[in-house]
Scaffold this active site. Structure first.
Site, PDB file in Angstrom:
ATOM      1  N   LYS A  20      -3.416  -5.182 -14.756  1.00 39.77           N
ATOM      2  CA  LYS A  20      -3.131  -3.820 -15.223  1.00 39.77           C
ATOM      3  C   LYS A  20      -3.250  -3.749 -16.759  1.00 39.77           C
ATOM      4  O   LYS A  20      -3.331  -4.792 -17.427  1.00 39.77           O
ATOM      5  CB  LYS A  20      -1.729  -3.432 -14.763  1.00 39.77           C
ATOM      6  CG  LYS A  20      -1.555  -3.405 -13.229  1.00 39.77           C
ATOM      7  CD  LYS A  20      -0.193  -2.793 -12.893  1.00 39.77           C
ATOM      8  CE  LYS A  20       0.313  -3.201 -11.537  1.00 39.77           C
ATOM      9  NZ  LYS A  20       1.660  -2.664 -11.287  1.00 39.77           N
ATOM     10  N   TYR A  60      -2.806   4.518  -5.699  1.00 36.46           N
ATOM     11  CA  TYR A  60      -1.368   4.451  -5.392  1.00 36.46           C
ATOM     12  C   TYR A  60      -0.926   5.577  -4.446  1.00 36.46           C
ATOM     13  O   TYR A  60       0.235   5.958  -4.449  1.00 36.46           O
ATOM     14  CB  TYR A  60      -0.557   4.516  -6.692  1.00 36.46           C
ATOM     15  CG  TYR A  60      -0.468   3.197  -7.425  1.00 36.46           C
ATOM     16  CD1 TYR A  60      -0.051   2.030  -6.776  1.00 36.46           C
ATOM     17  CD2 TYR A  60      -0.770   3.101  -8.786  1.00 36.46           C
ATOM     18  CE1 TYR A  60       0.050   0.821  -7.447  1.00 36.46           C
ATOM     19  CE2 TYR A  60      -0.674   1.888  -9.468  1.00 36.46           C
ATOM     20  CZ  TYR A  60      -0.265   0.760  -8.780  1.00 36.46           C
ATOM     21  OH  TYR A  60      -0.151  -0.449  -9.447  1.00 36.46           O
ATOM     22  N   ASN A 123       4.595  -5.098 -15.062  1.00 35.18           N
ATOM     23  CA  ASN A 123       4.517  -6.287 -14.194  1.00 35.18           C
ATOM     24  C   ASN A 123       3.104  -6.842 -14.047  1.00 35.18           C
ATOM     25  O   ASN A 123       2.816  -7.614 -13.149  1.00 35.18           O
ATOM     26  CB  ASN A 123       5.210  -6.045 -12.845  1.00 35.18           C
ATOM     27  CG  ASN A 123       4.546  -4.974 -12.005  1.00 35.18           C
ATOM     28  OD1 ASN A 123       3.496  -4.467 -12.376  1.00 35.18           O
ATOM     29  ND2 ASN A 123       5.134  -4.652 -10.868  1.00 35.18           N
ATOM     30  N   HIS A 126      -1.695  -6.183 -10.015  1.00 38.32           N
ATOM     31  CA  HIS A 126      -1.634  -5.564  -8.680  1.00 38.32           C
ATOM     32  C   HIS A 126      -2.324  -6.477  -7.674  1.00 38.32           C
ATOM     33  O   HIS A 126      -3.337  -7.101  -7.997  1.00 38.32           O
ATOM     34  CB  HIS A 126      -2.356  -4.209  -8.675  1.00 38.32           C
ATOM     35  CG  HIS A 126      -2.582  -3.698  -7.287  1.00 38.32           C
ATOM     36  ND1 HIS A 126      -1.626  -2.994  -6.597  1.00 38.32           N
ATOM     37  CD2 HIS A 126      -3.632  -3.854  -6.431  1.00 38.32           C
ATOM     38  CE1 HIS A 126      -2.080  -2.721  -5.376  1.00 38.32           C
ATOM     39  NE2 HIS A 126      -3.295  -3.233  -5.249  1.00 38.32           N
ATOM     40  N   GLU A 137      -8.681  -0.726  -0.701  1.00 37.84           N
ATOM     41  CA  GLU A 137      -8.698  -0.856  -2.166  1.00 37.84           C
ATOM     42  C   GLU A 137     -10.027  -1.434  -2.660  1.00 37.84           C
ATOM     43  O   GLU A 137     -10.548  -0.992  -3.690  1.00 37.84           O
ATOM     44  CB  GLU A 137      -7.503  -1.706  -2.618  1.00 37.84           C
ATOM     45  CG  GLU A 137      -6.195  -0.946  -2.421  1.00 37.84           C
ATOM     46  CD  GLU A 137      -4.937  -1.778  -2.635  1.00 37.84           C
ATOM     47  OE1 GLU A 137      -3.838  -1.228  -2.461  1.00 37.84           O
ATOM     48  OE2 GLU A 137      -5.042  -2.974  -2.972  1.00 37.84           O
TER      49      GLU A 137
HETATM   50  P1  GDP Z   1       3.625  -3.981  -5.785  1.00 33.18           P
HETATM   51  O1  GDP Z   1       2.767  -3.907  -4.551  1.00 33.18           O
HETATM   52  O2  GDP Z   1       4.422  -5.254  -5.862  1.00 33.18           O
HETATM   53  O3  GDP Z   1       2.829  -3.761  -7.056  1.00 33.18           O
HETATM   54  O4  GDP Z   1       4.716  -2.829  -5.687  1.00 33.18           O
HETATM   55  P2  GDP Z   1       4.649  -1.331  -5.064  1.00 33.18           P
HETATM   56  O5  GDP Z   1       3.395  -1.140  -4.276  1.00 33.18           O
HETATM   57  O6  GDP Z   1       5.940  -1.086  -4.395  1.00 33.18           O
HETATM   58  O7  GDP Z   1       4.602  -0.436  -6.364  1.00 33.18           O
HETATM   59  C1  GDP Z   1       3.415  -0.325  -7.128  1.00 33.18           C
HETATM   60  C2  GDP Z   1       3.764  -0.391  -8.588  1.00 33.18           C
HETATM   61  O8  GDP Z   1       4.618   0.722  -8.907  1.00 33.18           O
HETATM   62  C3  GDP Z   1       4.588  -1.609  -9.013  1.00 33.18           C
HETATM   63  O9  GDP Z   1       3.786  -2.764  -9.247  1.00 33.18           O
HETATM   64  C4  GDP Z   1       5.246  -1.111 -10.277  1.00 33.18           C
HETATM   65  O10 GDP Z   1       4.325  -1.145 -11.367  1.00 33.18           O
HETATM   66  C5  GDP Z   1       5.528   0.339  -9.926  1.00 33.18           C
HETATM   67  N1  GDP Z   1       6.884   0.514  -9.383  1.00 33.18           N
HETATM   68  C6  GDP Z   1       7.340   0.158  -8.163  1.00 33.18           C
HETATM   69  N2  GDP Z   1       8.643   0.447  -8.019  1.00 33.18           N
HETATM   70  C7  GDP Z   1       9.016   1.022  -9.201  1.00 33.18           C
HETATM   71  C8  GDP Z   1      10.236   1.557  -9.685  1.00 33.18           C
HETATM   72  O11 GDP Z   1      11.271   1.547  -8.999  1.00 33.18           O
HETATM   73  N3  GDP Z   1      10.223   2.062 -10.957  1.00 33.18           N
HETATM   74  C9  GDP Z   1       9.102   2.066 -11.727  1.00 33.18           C
HETATM   75  N4  GDP Z   1       9.153   2.567 -12.958  1.00 33.18           N
HETATM   76  N5  GDP Z   1       7.930   1.560 -11.314  1.00 33.18           N
HETATM   77  C10 GDP Z   1       7.888   1.051 -10.062  1.00 33.18           C
HETATM   78 MG    MG Z   2       1.852  -2.325  -3.605  1.00 34.76          MG
END
Ligand code: GDP
Ligand code: MG
Length: 162
Positions: A20, A60, A123, A126, A137
């Site tokens: 990212k 997303y 973080n 992805h 994707e």
């Molecule tokens: P991943 O698959 O581990 O990347 O997580 P998810 O698919 O649940 O979420 C996608 C991305 O959204 C994450 O990598 C974070 O950058 C962001 N994200 C997820 N949960 C949160 C949250 O509770 N707060 C914020 N600010 N960002 C979040």
């Molecule tokens: Mg995810």
């Protein structure tokens, strides 16, 4: 030997991995790529792109009801992203293990987020979370002709077929 090769071919998977904008700006491209490469996974597509906001929203889409969705899409489209496809046995699930938990505060040391990130909004990486999302994707980020099919010399050593 033939059976081993057939079993190997049947278990081959591809996953979509993206560094990212925060990972790119922090100079973590080679560090992240090297973790996948040293493990034994194979890079079959890579490009540097600044995704549009619309592209980020598509990427997303399953998070569109979440309060952070808009900020997340702004962030993903704010600068260069390194988009990649990695191939290997079990790469979808193991790629997620290499990456670590979504919240870097909960990621184990030794994982990419555990070692290289502190906050959920930064973080750095992805990775697709399952076979269906991996397929979607890869199709969203790459044209089929951008993926390269090749056998690496190391493969027989990596998969114990030497
Ligand atoms: P991943 O698959 O581990 O990347 O997580 P998810 O698919 O649940 O979420 C996608 C991305 O959204 C994450 O990598 C974070 O950058 C962001 N994200 C997820 N949960 C949160 C949250 O509770 N707060 C914020 N600010 N960002 C979040
Ligand atoms: Mg995810």
């Amino acid at each position: 030997m033939l059976q081993e090769q057939e079993a190997h071919a049947a278990q081959m998977e591809q996953t979509f991995i993206a560094i990212k904008p925060d990972g790119v700006q922090r100079g973590l491209i080679s560090e992240i790529i090297s973790r996948f490469e040293r493990k034994g996974f194979k890079l079959v597509a890579i490009k540097v792109v600044v995704p549009s906001k619309e592209h980020a929203q598509k990427h997303y889409h399953d998070l569109k009801e979440r309060p952070f969705f808009n900020g997340l899409c702004d962030f993903l489209s704010s600068g260069p992203v390194v988009a990649m496809v990695w191939e290997g046995e079990g790469v979808i699930k193991y790629g997620r293990k290499l990456i670590g938990a979504t919240d870097p505060q909960k990621s184990e040391p030794g994982t990419i987020r555990g070692d290289l990130a502190v906050a959920i909004g930064g973080n750095v990486i992805h990775g697709s979370d399952g076979p269906e999302t991996a397929k979607d994707e890869i199709n969203l980020w790459f044209k089929p002709e951008e993926l390269v099919s090749y056998t690496s010399n190391a493969e027989k050593w990596i998969y114990g077929m030497a």
